[in-house]
Each structure stands twice: as structure tokens, then as C-alpha cells.
Design an enzyme around this catalytic site. Structure first.
Site, short mmCIF file in Angstrom:
data_model
loop_
_atom_site.label_atom_id
_atom_site.label_comp_id
_atom_site.label_asym_id
_atom_site.label_seq_id
_atom_site.Cartn_x
_atom_site.Cartn_y
_atom_site.Cartn_z
N SER A 58 0.86 -1.08 0.07
CA SER A 58 0.03 -0.02 -0.26
C SER A 58 0.88 1.43 0.00
CB SER A 58 -0.96 -0.07 1.38
OG SER A 58 -1.67 1.15 1.33
N LYS B 225 -3.24 2.39 -2.23
CA LYS B 225 -2.98 3.48 -1.27
C LYS B 225 -3.98 3.65 -0.26
CE LYS B 225 -1.48 7.04 0.37
NZ LYS B 225 -0.17 7.11 1.57
N GLY C 122 1.13 11.54 4.37
CA GLY C 122 -0.10 12.07 4.98
C GLY C 122 -1.44 11.46 4.43
N CYS D 172 -3.02 5.44 12.42
CA CYS D 172 -3.63 6.78 12.25
C CYS D 172 -3.95 7.25 13.61
CB CYS D 172 -4.94 6.68 11.40
SG CYS D 172 -4.49 5.63 10.02
N ASN E 222 4.18 -1.88 9.00
CA ASN E 222 4.31 -0.51 8.50
C ASN E 222 5.42 0.29 8.90
OD1 ASN E 222 2.95 2.18 7.46
ND2 ASN E 222 0.86 1.43 8.39
N GLY F 89 11.33 -3.59 3.49
CA GLY F 89 12.63 -3.55 2.84
C GLY F 89 12.82 -4.80 2.02
C1 LIG Z 1 5.62 6.66 0.27
C2 LIG Z 1 4.83 5.70 1.18
C3 LIG Z 1 3.65 5.56 1.34
C4 LIG Z 1 2.83 4.65 1.82
N1 LIG Z 1 1.50 4.55 2.30
C5 LIG Z 1 0.87 3.75 2.95
C6 LIG Z 1 -0.68 3.63 3.12
O1 LIG Z 1 -1.26 4.70 2.58
N2 LIG Z 1 -1.25 2.89 3.97
C7 LIG Z 1 -0.27 1.84 4.71
O2 LIG Z 1 -1.06 1.03 5.23
N3 LIG Z 1 0.89 1.69 4.51
C8 LIG Z 1 1.53 2.59 3.52
N4 LIG Z 1 2.74 2.46 3.43
C9 LIG Z 1 3.76 1.60 4.18
C10 LIG Z 1 4.21 0.45 3.15
O3 LIG Z 1 2.81 -0.19 2.41
C11 LIG Z 1 4.97 -0.66 3.83
O4 LIG Z 1 4.30 -1.11 4.92
C12 LIG Z 1 6.39 -0.17 4.33
O5 LIG Z 1 6.71 0.82 3.53
C13 LIG Z 1 7.33 -1.22 4.55
O6 LIG Z 1 7.60 -1.67 3.18
P1 LIG Z 1 8.67 -1.18 2.31
O7 LIG Z 1 10.20 -1.35 3.04
O8 LIG Z 1 8.69 -2.46 1.31
O9 LIG Z 1 8.41 -0.15 1.66
C14 LIG Z 1 3.73 3.71 2.60
C15 LIG Z 1 4.97 3.52 2.43
C16 LIG Z 1 5.68 4.41 1.73
C17 LIG Z 1 6.92 4.34 1.46
#
Ligand SMILES: Cc1cc2nc3c(=O)[nH]c(=O)nc-3n(C[C@H](O)[C@H](O)[C@H](O)COP(=O)(O)O)c2cc1C
Length: 311
Positions: free
Chosen positions: A24, A48, A75, A133, A195, A247
Site C-alpha cells: 500500500s 493506497k 499524510g 492513524c 508499517n 525492505g
Molecule cells: C510513500 C509511502 C506511502 C505509504 N502509504 C501507506 C498507506 O497509505 N497505507 C499503509 O498501510 N502503508 C503505507 N505505506 C507503508 C508500506 O505499505 C509498507 O508497509 C512499508 O513501507 C514497509 O515496506 P517497504 O520497506 O517495502 O516499503 C507507505 C510507504 C511508503 C514508502
């Protein structure tokens, strides 16, 4: 010729043709990525975070690179329920993958309203509750760091939807296990973790924070060992299937999460560096299975070996 290994996994009621999911917030609603490759090659997309009303998100700068990581303070910028159902779902319905909708609200009632509406919409296969949130009724304390609020929220949303319900846990607590157990007791079908982790970066010349919000959420390889540890702790404590993330950029990273106990993996920040990262993870996962003479990806789930342990 050897047969290709089976890649399908079941996350409770949710069946995926393979365990690779787009995380997401990193691929919007899939439209742009769908122009780069066939989304149907993946197991699922998580869109998203969606709220009842559209939100503009925070002002820029809201992204900043850190060593092996990314700090964000988007945000929860999103189009809102109405536009999502009218304009985004029709595209997603045509893709051959499961659609998970990440939802958030500032009150339990907002989450419930979203869950009810999305349960009536055609093309939504599962809900993922983003509980990181602020809860306006509890002084802005996030749902995900308040055990009582998490319990009540999951119970209320569970009553509101027949859809498979995943709860995305916040890693910003001392111990995730009580939260995972509360989700299981309240009837969640699975958990997503993790998250982002709260972080902050400062420009030393201007002496100003690099994000307008000062504090943001850290993602990317920098958080992977924390995420793997949390997946391992949680999957030992509950029976719910877990979607592991944090990651993941390569197939080996994904295998780490599966060995730790995750039943599927989600790719987030890596999509920004390489939009094909999820496809490469999937292809590499299949090669890993072949190399290790495994016939089914499920053989990897929770297969961590700890020498000298009686577990
Ligand atoms: C730019 C950005 C926006 C994100 N928006 C959301 C979101 O809207 N809802 C949510 O549950 N997690 C959100 N996340 C968290 C990611 O879904 C994920 O849990 C987190 O980034 C760890 O995974 P990654 O290291 O592969 O990015 C967001 C992450 C990033 C980098």
C-alpha cells in the site's frame, strides 16, 4: 524437464496465485504500474490508504532518502471512497490479481462506514486496516499503539464486513504480540506487518528537518531486520496468516520473510527504485525453489531452522 513449483498460497479465505503483493502507498491504484507490466502476474495489489473523503496529504517535502531507507510523510493523500469506486475500481477489476483495499479513518465509525461500502463494491477482494492513524476520539493517539482501541476497532469492522480482513500492525510499539492476539480474538483473517517505523532526519546546514512534518515513517532495507524479527515473533504467537513486508528488494529478502513465518510478502519502497522489483522477486523466488528442489512455495513458510532449538 522438471515441473515448475507451485506458487499459490492461501491467506485464510484469500487465495493468491503467488505470494507477491504490491504494498500500500507505493503503487497508487495500479494504473501507472499497469502500463509498465501486466499486474496479473502478481498475487495481489494493495491500494493506497483510502478514507471516506479525499485528502490532499502533507505539503512537500514529504519524502527523503536515508541510508538504505526512505522517510515519508505523505499524510495519506488519497482520492476518497467515491472516486475510488467510480474511477479506480473499474481498472482494477480488469486485472487478473486480488485487490486489497487499505483503509483508514479517524474514528471507528469512519472505518466501519468504509468497510460497509467497500463490501458492496464489485472487485474488492480483501480489506487491510491501516491502524497507524491518529484516533481523534483518543487525543490523537494512533489506534495501532493503543491495545484497547485496536481491539474495539477490529471487532467493529469485523461485524461490518464479510470480506477477508487483514490488520496492518504498527511497529511503533514495544511488543506487537498482544496486538496480534487481539486481532485474532476479534476475528481478523490475517495480519500485515510491518508499517513504517517513526523516524526523523535533519539538514545540518539549514538546521531544519528534512520533512515538513518533522517526523516521518521509515521504510526500505534499513527496517528489514526489524520487520523479519516482528514477523517471526508474531507468527509464533498467533495462527493467523501474515503478509510480511519491510525492505524487500530481492527474492532472497522475500525468502527471509517466508522462512520467518510469513505466508506472503509485499514489496513497497523497492518499487520506486525499480518498478519491476516485484516481478524480479517473483522470478527469483521460483528459481530459489527450483535450486533447493522444492515443489511448493508453502514448504518455505516458517521453515526457519534454529540449530540446537527444540522448537
Ligand atoms: C510513500 C509511502 C506511502 C505509504 N502509504 C501507506 C498507506 O497509505 N497505507 C499503509 O498501510 N502503508 C503505507 N505505506 C507503508 C508500506 O505499505 C509498507 O508497509 C512499508 O513501507 C514497509 O515496506 P517497504 O520497506 O517495502 O516499503 C507507505 C510507504 C511508503 C514508502
Amino acid at each position: 524437464m522438471t515441473e515448475r513449483p507451485s506458487l499459490s498460497v492461501s491467506l485464510g479465505k484469500l487465495e493468491l496465485k503467488n505470494p507477491v503483493i504490491l504494498a500500500s502507498g507505493t503503487v497508487g491504484y495500479g494504473e501507472e504500474y499497469g502500463r509498465l507490466f501486466d499486474l496479473g502476474r502478481l498475487g495481489a495489489i494493495t491500494v493506497k490508504g483510502l478514507s471516506l473523503k479525499p485528502r490532499p496529504g502533507h505539503p512537500a517535502p514529504r519524502l527523503c532518502e536515508t541510508p538504505s531507507g526512505l522517510l515519508n510523510a505523505i499524510g495519506l493523500h488519497n482520492v476518497g471512497l467515491e472516486v475510488f469506486v467510480a474511477d479506480k475500481l473499474p481498472f482494477l477489476r480488469k486485472q487478473n490479481l486480488k485487490v486489497m483495499v487499505n483503509v483508514f479513518g479517524e474514528t471507528t465509525e469512519e472505518y466501519v462506514e468504509l468497510a460497509e461500502a467497500l463490501s458492496r463494491a464489485d472487485g474488492v477482494h480483501a480489506l487491510e486496516l491501516n491502524i497507524s492513524c491518529p484516533n481523534t476520539k483518543r487525543g490523537g493517539l494512533s489506534f495501532g499503539s493503543d491495545l484497547e482501541a485496536t481491539t474495539a476497532l477490529v471487532a467493529a469492522v469485523r461485524r461490518a464486513t464479510p470480506l477477508p480482513l487483514f490488520v496492518k500492525l504498527s511497529p511503533n510499539v514495544a511488543d506487537l504480540v498482544p496486538f496480534a492476539k487481539a486481532c485474532e480474538e476479534q476475528g481478523a483473517d490475517g495480519l500485515s506487518l510491518i508499517n513504517t517505523i517513526r523516524g526523523m532526519a535533519i539538514d545540518v546546514d539549514t538546521r531544519r528537518p528534512k520533512l515538513t512534518t518533522v517526523i516521518g515513517g521509515l521504510s526500505g532495507p534499513a527496517i528489514r531486520p526489524v520487520a523479519v524479527r516482528m514477523v517471526w515473533e508474531v507468527t509464533r504467537a498467533v495462527r493467523l496468516p501474515v503478509i510480511g513486508m519491510g525492505g524487500i528488494a530481492t527474492a532472497d529478502d522475500a525468502v527471509e520473510f517466508l522462512l520467518a513465518g510469513a505466508s506472503a510478502v509485499a514489496i513497497g519502497s523497492a518499487n520506486f527504485a525499480d518498478p519491476a522489483a516485484s516481478l524480479k522477486v517473483l522470478a527469483g523466488l521460483e528459481r530459489h525453489l527450483v535450486r533447493h528442489r522444492m515443489t511448493d512455495v508453502r514448504q518455505l513458510i516458517g521453515a526457519l531452522v534454529i540449530d540446537g532449538s527444540s522448537d
